[in-house]
Design a protein around this motif. Structure first.
Motif, PDB file in Angstrom:
ATOM      1  N   ALA A   1       0.829  -1.207   0.000  1.00 35.34           N
ATOM      2  CA  ALA A   1       0.000   0.000   0.000  1.00 35.34           C
ATOM      3  C   ALA A   1       0.863   1.258   0.000  1.00 35.34           C
ATOM      4  N   TRP A   2       1.929   1.279   0.809  1.00 35.45           N
ATOM      5  CA  TRP A   2       2.806   2.440   0.845  1.00 35.45           C
ATOM      6  C   TRP A   2       3.551   2.607  -0.475  1.00 35.45           C
TER       7      TRP A   2
ATOM      8  N   PRO B   1      -7.266   9.900  -3.812  1.00 26.81           N
ATOM      9  CA  PRO B   1      -7.883  10.455  -2.602  1.00 26.81           C
ATOM     10  C   PRO B   1      -7.325   9.782  -1.360  1.00 26.81           C
ATOM     11  N   HIS B   2      -7.296  10.547  -0.266  1.00 26.18           N
ATOM     12  CA  HIS B   2      -6.781   9.997   0.992  1.00 26.18           C
ATOM     13  C   HIS B   2      -7.737   8.918   1.505  1.00 26.18           C
ATOM     14  N   ARG B   3      -7.187   7.741   1.724  1.00 23.10           N
ATOM     15  CA  ARG B   3      -7.978   6.626   2.229  1.00 23.10           C
ATOM     16  C   ARG B   3      -7.164   5.877   3.275  1.00 23.10           C
ATOM     17  N   SER B   4      -7.846   5.016   4.018  1.00 25.58           N
ATOM     18  CA  SER B   4      -7.150   4.231   5.028  1.00 25.58           C
ATOM     19  C   SER B   4      -6.307   3.156   4.358  1.00 25.58           C
ATOM     20  N   LEU B   5      -5.280   2.672   5.089  1.00 22.81           N
ATOM     21  CA  LEU B   5      -4.459   1.585   4.573  1.00 22.81           C
ATOM     22  C   LEU B   5      -5.306   0.351   4.311  1.00 22.81           C
ATOM     23  N   ARG B   6      -6.263   0.100   5.175  1.00 20.73           N
ATOM     24  CA  ARG B   6      -7.114  -1.084   4.989  1.00 20.73           C
ATOM     25  C   ARG B   6      -7.856  -1.006   3.660  1.00 20.73           C
ATOM     26  N   THR B   7      -8.352   0.175   3.314  1.00 22.67           N
ATOM     27  CA  THR B   7      -9.062   0.338   2.043  1.00 22.67           C
ATOM     28  C   THR B   7      -8.120   0.113   0.869  1.00 22.67           C
TER      29      THR B   7
END
Length: 405
Positions: free
Chosen positions: A67-68, A199-205
């Motif tokens: 994700a990162w 868009p800013h989202r959570s790592l889980r998403t």
């Protein structure tokens, strides 16, 4: 370097050189690390723990690292991670030089190296499709694979052991320099695209999106699951390979070491042959044939007591494994959008290493209960089932391999 890669570009030559340098450094540490632990303690569990400390981050952080890798500037991420790994090794060099090194410190440094690997390897896996035209991907992957085989498996490990004998801190200092040099080379690559705005989202998403993308692609899903089970079965058998070499083939330590070079010889041959094979032979045939080779590998090792037969089969298997890896990497590079490439690659890595870890545990249990050859017969049967189940889904590989994105 430009003359060496006239059709792959100057930036690929920098990437290849960075890979070559870091492969030497990683191989040196892979050989010297267990020697350093063994110089402190004779506890086998403690020695094995150093390897586990470097592998554990893949199980803990693979999906997060993916994700990162899709969120951040990948070039800057790889450069930063390599410099952090160099700093961790310099800390170890100082401790060894001052006779202050301890097993927990070694574990901590190796954990940092492994954590950095999850980030750097995942991010850098997206460099090749960004730098190389789609029709040249098999050649680029072959160059990188051959470099790994020659430098990491052949040259670096003996060098690491020799450096440790000369000075215990020397191999870790050499690896620190390799990471610094690799960081400088990666920083000099000028044509890598910036990260796509999202868009800013959570790592889980973000992680869930990568998992869904992979699972929604029938062929890549098949390959990922096949690889997970294939690695589990392979590692179940080869977790006890050293005992097999001693007790079944009658080899000593030197003979065992020479037998392992069969893997490297096959890997080198596969790297050389892969581009031509992928141009002339259907990817479906190569992938199906590769699974059949794995069945033959385990069955042959279960049946034979002859060293040269085992070695020849290992060479054939390693050729297949390298060609398979090139084909799958090329398919992934041509099929997966850049925006999710890091996450999809991290799911692959998690399945690979998760299967390998489970297999290592299962192999020891089967061998303890039923004997060494039972492990290989079980592996042959398991791969036969995998071949049957994957046969039909792999029919789409030919068309997917010819796809241009």
């Amino acid at each position: 370097m430009r003359a060496l890669f006239p059709r792959l570009g100057a930036d690929f030559s920098k990437l290849w050189t960075a890979s070559a340098v870091s492969n030497i450094g990683d191989g040196i540490t892979m050989a010297a690390g267990p020697l350093l632990v063994a110089s402190i303690t004779t506890d086998p569990a403690a020695v094995a723990g150093a390897v586990f400390a470097q592998q554990l981050p893949w199980l803990l952080f693979a999906l997060i690292s993916g994700a990162w890798a899709d969120r951040l500037d990948r070039r800057r991420l790889v450069v930063t991670v390599n410099l952090i790994r160099a700093a961790a090794l310099i800390t170890l060099v100082a401790a060894v030089s001052c006779d202050l090194v301890t097993v927990p410190l070694i574990y901590a440094v190796f954990f940092v190296l492994g954590t950095g690997e999850t980030l750097a390897d995942t991010a850098s896996s997206a460099f090749v499709p960004a730098l190389v035209p789609p029709d040249r991907l098999p050649t680029a992957n072959a160059w990188l694979g051959a470099t790994f085989t020659v430098l990491h498996q052949f040259a670096a490990k003996p060098l690491g052991a020799w450096l440790f004998v000369v000075a215990a801190a020397a191999p870790f200092g050499a690896n620190a320099l390799s990471y610094a040099a690799s960081a400088a080379l990666i920083a000099g690559i000028g044509t890598l695209p910036p990260p796509e705005p999202r868009p800013h989202r959570s790592l889980r998403t973000d992680i869930a999106e990568g998992v869904r993308w992979l699972w929604g692609h029938r062929l890549l899903r098949t390959l990922a699951v096949t690889m997970a089970f294939g690695n589990m079965i392979f590692c179940a058998a080869f977790a006890i390979f050293v005992l097999y070499a001693f007790e079944r083939l009658g080899l000593g330590r030197v003979g065992y070491g020479l037998l392992l070079t069969a893997f490297a010889l096959g890997g080198l041959a596969g790297s050389v042959a892969a581009p031509a094979l992928l141009r002339t032979v259907s990817a479906t045939v190569l992938l199906r044939g590769g699974l059949a080779v794995e069945v033959a590998l385990h069955a042959t090792l279960a049946a034979t007591r002859t060293v040269w037969v085992a070695a020849a089969m290992i060479v054939v298997f390693s050729i297949h494994a390298t060609v398979w890896g090139n084909a799958v990497m090329t398919l992934r590079q041509r099929s997966v959008p850049s925006a999710v490439y890091g996450r999809v690659s991290s799911v692959y890595a998690l399945l690979d290493l998760g299967g390998a870890a489970v297999g290592s545990l299962l192999g020891g249990a089967v061998a303890q209960a039923y004997g060494l050859t039972a492990t290989f017969w079980t592996a042959a049967g398991g791969m036969g089932v995998v071949l049957v189940l994957a046969w039909r889904p792999l029919s789409s590989a030919r068309a997917a391999f010819l796809q241009r994105v």
